[in-house]
Design an enzyme around this catalytic site. Sequence first.
Site, PDB file in Angstrom:
ATOM      1  N   GLY A  12       0.724  -1.100   0.307  1.00 42.51           N
ATOM      2  CA  GLY A  12       0.158  -0.215   0.090  1.00 42.51           C
ATOM      3  C   GLY A  12       0.255   1.593   0.217  1.00 42.51           C
ATOM      4  CG  ASN A  14       1.655   3.482  -5.844  1.00 41.08           C
ATOM      5  OD1 ASN A  14       1.813   4.265  -6.613  1.00 41.08           O
ATOM      6  ND2 ASN A  14       2.550   2.211  -6.265  1.00 41.08           N
ATOM      7  CG  MET A  90      -1.625  -8.457  -6.042  1.00 38.70           C
ATOM      8  SD  MET A  90      -1.059  -7.246  -7.476  1.00 38.70           S
ATOM      9  CE  MET A  90       0.133  -9.071  -8.452  1.00 38.70           C
ATOM     10  NE  ARG A  91      -8.168 -10.910  -5.541  1.00 39.47           N
ATOM     11  CZ  ARG A  91      -8.243 -12.462  -5.691  1.00 39.47           C
ATOM     12  NH1 ARG A  91      -9.908 -12.735  -6.688  1.00 39.47           N
ATOM     13  NH2 ARG A  91      -7.715 -13.341  -5.005  1.00 39.47           N
ATOM     14  CG  ASN A 107      -3.474  -1.245 -12.717  1.00 41.61           C
ATOM     15  OD1 ASN A 107      -3.176  -1.299 -11.545  1.00 41.61           O
ATOM     16  ND2 ASN A 107      -3.122  -1.930 -13.446  1.00 41.61           N
ATOM     17  CG  HIS A 109       1.487  -2.445 -15.500  1.00 39.87           C
ATOM     18  ND1 HIS A 109       1.664  -3.670 -14.689  1.00 39.87           N
ATOM     19  CD2 HIS A 109       3.116  -3.269 -15.984  1.00 39.87           C
ATOM     20  CE1 HIS A 109       1.877  -4.697 -14.986  1.00 39.87           C
ATOM     21  NE2 HIS A 109       2.688  -4.143 -16.291  1.00 39.87           N
TER      22      HIS A 109
HETATM   23  C1  GRF Z   1       3.116  -0.953  -7.499  1.00 37.24           C
HETATM   24  O1  GRF Z   1       4.284  -0.832  -8.351  1.00 37.24           O
HETATM   25  C2  GRF Z   1       2.478  -1.149  -8.773  1.00 37.24           C
HETATM   26  O2  GRF Z   1       2.694  -0.362 -10.078  1.00 37.24           O
HETATM   27  C3  GRF Z   1       2.237  -2.405  -9.169  1.00 37.24           C
HETATM   28  O3  GRF Z   1       1.429  -3.037  -7.204  1.00 37.24           O
HETATM   29  C4  GRF Z   1       2.449  -2.165  -7.027  1.00 37.24           C
HETATM   30  C5  GRF Z   1       2.148  -1.857  -5.586  1.00 37.24           C
HETATM   31  O4  GRF Z   1       3.306  -1.259  -4.977  1.00 37.24           O
HETATM   32  N1  GRF Z   1       0.217  -2.050  -9.837  1.00 37.24           N
HETATM   33  P1  GRF Z   1       2.557  -0.799  -3.408  1.00 37.24           P
HETATM   34  O5  GRF Z   1       1.333  -1.739  -2.846  1.00 37.24           O
HETATM   35  O6  GRF Z   1       1.373   0.722  -3.405  1.00 37.24           O
HETATM   36  O7  GRF Z   1       3.758  -0.879  -2.137  1.00 37.24           O
END
Ligand code: GRF
Length: 199
Positions: A12, A14, A90-91, A107, A109
């Site tokens: 988390g 982000n 992750m889904r 999203n 990525h």
């Molecule tokens: C990030 O690198 C994002 O690009 C990918 O999953 C990761 C999540 O990281 N989709 P966090 O859980 O936000 O630290």
Amino acid sequence: MNKIAIFASGNGSNYQAIVDAVKNGALDASIELLVCDKPNAFVIERAKKESTPIFAFEPKTYETKAAFEKEIVLELQKREIELIVLAGYMRLIGPTLLHAFSKRIINIHPSLLPSFPGKNAIGQALQAGVKVTGVTVHFVDEGMDTGPIIAQESLKVEESDTEQSLAEKVHTIEHRLYPETIQLLFQKSFLWEKEEASR
Ligand code: GRF
């Protein structure tokens, strides 16, 4: 009001970057809900600390994806969510959510899409020996990391980079690029206004 819901499954960082951007005034939005499919994920601890309402669920306890997505849609509609922000969720998003929030799911990525979609994009990039990789923010469609691209930022891969050092560089970009892009989307109201005007 710019009400958003963040979907996450893991650490988390982000989620935290978006919360921090709201707190420091860089992002004009209100985080109304965290949706998490892993009740033990660290992002839940972060959300508790930040007093973000949480909808955590165990996918295994539902018969189908449509069944849990229906519940999520109800939670989102109850809170009048305008934008769903996937941050390490992750889904794959199924038709139930996609139809209810058409063009309103984004999203992030950790690669320059369309290169290296799917899991472990950073490892895939290192393995392929690319000299440049990066981060992509895109609208979500039914595919795996395939929707229309909104923003991208590149970074150089050095000879000395490991998966860990590259992941750190990627995260540094993500934590700035994601809040900035969300802010831009709300400022421009792009797609949404056009969509409403054409009705
Ligand atoms: C990030 O690198 C994002 O690009 C990918 O999953 C990761 C999540 O990281 N989709 P966090 O859980 O936000 O630290």
